[in-house]
Motif scaffolding. Sequence first.
Motif, PDB file in Angstrom:
ATOM      1  N   CYS A 148       0.852  -1.205   0.000  1.00 54.13           N
ATOM      2  CA  CYS A 148       0.000   0.000   0.000  1.00 54.13           C
ATOM      3  C   CYS A 148       0.876   1.239   0.000  1.00 54.13           C
ATOM      4  O   CYS A 148       1.846   1.321   0.766  1.00 54.13           O
ATOM      5  CB  CYS A 148      -0.868   0.032   1.251  1.00 54.13           C
TER       6      CYS A 148
ATOM      7  N   ASN B 174       1.069   5.324   0.511  1.00 60.26           N
ATOM      8  CA  ASN B 174       0.429   6.528   1.032  1.00 60.26           C
ATOM      9  C   ASN B 174       0.930   7.705   0.195  1.00 60.26           C
ATOM     10  O   ASN B 174       2.139   7.941   0.119  1.00 60.26           O
ATOM     11  CB  ASN B 174       0.834   6.697   2.505  1.00 60.26           C
TER      12      ASN B 174
ATOM     13  N   SER C  76      -3.736   0.862  -3.014  1.00 59.68           N
ATOM     14  CA  SER C  76      -3.319  -0.509  -2.811  1.00 59.68           C
ATOM     15  C   SER C  76      -2.900  -1.136  -4.145  1.00 59.68           C
ATOM     16  O   SER C  76      -3.659  -1.113  -5.110  1.00 59.68           O
ATOM     17  CB  SER C  76      -4.531  -1.242  -2.215  1.00 59.68           C
TER      18      SER C  76
ATOM     19  N   TYR D  69       3.558   0.383   2.920  1.00 60.02           N
ATOM     20  CA  TYR D  69       3.302  -0.688   3.892  1.00 60.02           C
ATOM     21  C   TYR D  69       3.093  -2.002   3.159  1.00 60.02           C
ATOM     22  O   TYR D  69       2.514  -2.018   2.066  1.00 60.02           O
ATOM     23  CB  TYR D  69       2.021  -0.391   4.686  1.00 60.02           C
TER      24      TYR D  69
ATOM     25  N   LYS E 109       0.972  -5.065   2.498  1.00 59.06           N
ATOM     26  CA  LYS E 109      -0.485  -5.109   2.652  1.00 59.06           C
ATOM     27  C   LYS E 109      -0.944  -6.150   3.679  1.00 59.06           C
ATOM     28  O   LYS E 109      -1.804  -5.872   4.507  1.00 59.06           O
ATOM     29  CB  LYS E 109      -1.123  -5.399   1.291  1.00 59.06           C
TER      30      LYS E 109
ATOM     31  N   LYS F  65       0.322  -4.808   7.273  1.00 55.40           N
ATOM     32  CA  LYS F  65       0.504  -3.363   7.489  1.00 55.40           C
ATOM     33  C   LYS F  65       1.890  -3.027   8.043  1.00 55.40           C
ATOM     34  O   LYS F  65       2.071  -2.034   8.754  1.00 55.40           O
ATOM     35  CB  LYS F  65      -0.592  -2.793   8.416  1.00 55.40           C
TER      36      LYS F  65
END
Length: 368
Positions: free
Chosen positions: A170, A172, A185, A209, A211, A214
């Motif tokens: 993922c 950000n 994602s 991260y 997935k 996390k």
Amino acid sequence: MPNGKKITISVIKADVGGFVGHSSFHPALLDMAKEKLGNAKDKGIVADFHVIRCGDDLELIMSHDKGCDNKAIHELAWNIFTACTEAAKELKLYGAGQDLLKDAFTGTVKGMGPGVAEMEFVERKSEPVIIFMADKTSSGAWNLPLYKIFGDPFNTAGLVIDPSMADGFCFNVLDVKEDKSIMLSCPEETYCLLALIGATSRYMVTSVYRKKDKEITAVASTERLGFIAGKYVGKDDPVMIVRCQSGLPAVGEVLEAFSFPYLVRGWMRGSHNGPLMPVPFYEANPTRFDGPPRVIAAGFQIANGRLIGPHDMFDDPSFDETRKKANHVAEYMRRHGPFEPHRLPLEDMEYTTLPHVLGKLKHRFEKH
Ligand code: F6R
Ligand code: MG
Ligand code: MG
């Protein structure tokens, strides 16, 4: 720091004065920063530290147990930068204190000029970490390698071969203009991610991260000096922390993303596109046309909070061809002189001194 406890890695950097011009860094200031961080280690403020420089930027790498955005850690970095600035002023180094945009410390260095990348995690059985530091380029320069490392199976074989990475990662992404962020994602939102982060001056990957659990795996600095100061005061020269191996991209997969000397914003007067050249520590002295932009990679094994290293990751002849290509591209771009796309588009020149030049011609324009 016993196993199972969280540790924090903080990388905080600033240009406190260049030697000579904007090309490199004076050793006396490095010694000063080392001494001050040594005192902080004796007092237990940091668990360990390493001081390094990339071009004209002073990089403070610290490990501790205080979490991200901690006042004591940020104040320590700020005080080191201000002390080094005083020393830089005595030596009349160039642009002394150029990145210290505010007078008084108010609890965090964020928004005050220095660049910051921090991550908190539980140390694994073995914890290889690479810290990337760039000079003569802007925040957003990490978008391309971050995509390649965590999203592109042609770069990272583990995305195909290692089942613990199969779910993907993922990203950000921060919109620096709107000050909003979005989590995307991959692989399922790859096209949306690329639609945003291909626009490197506005959308920046701040963290990545894994997935499935996390687990934090990468953090990048996103400070935009021009936005903070409202004018050109120097380049952002971003930093990035990447954790590697054991279900995360391997060290070699992370470094592979830098085997292509992609174009970044920065270089002379922060106003030109040029290739990002991966170099060993001792070659991070951008001189030709104040560049071309450089990146260094400091590898560490973390052992109970201790920073074992650094190993100079780009000090490897397998990157010679990348450097050669970067020099070819630099030469090709330079031949454009003041023309785009070597010079940045007007929107990106907003924070440079060019608007002053254009302002002088404003009243001479007549209706066509
Ligand atoms: C690059 C950079 C330099 C300066 C250039 C002119 O990040 O900061 O390329 O812009 O050397 O500097 P001044 O205007 O201070 O002479
Ligand atoms: Mg400088
Ligand atoms: Mg710099």
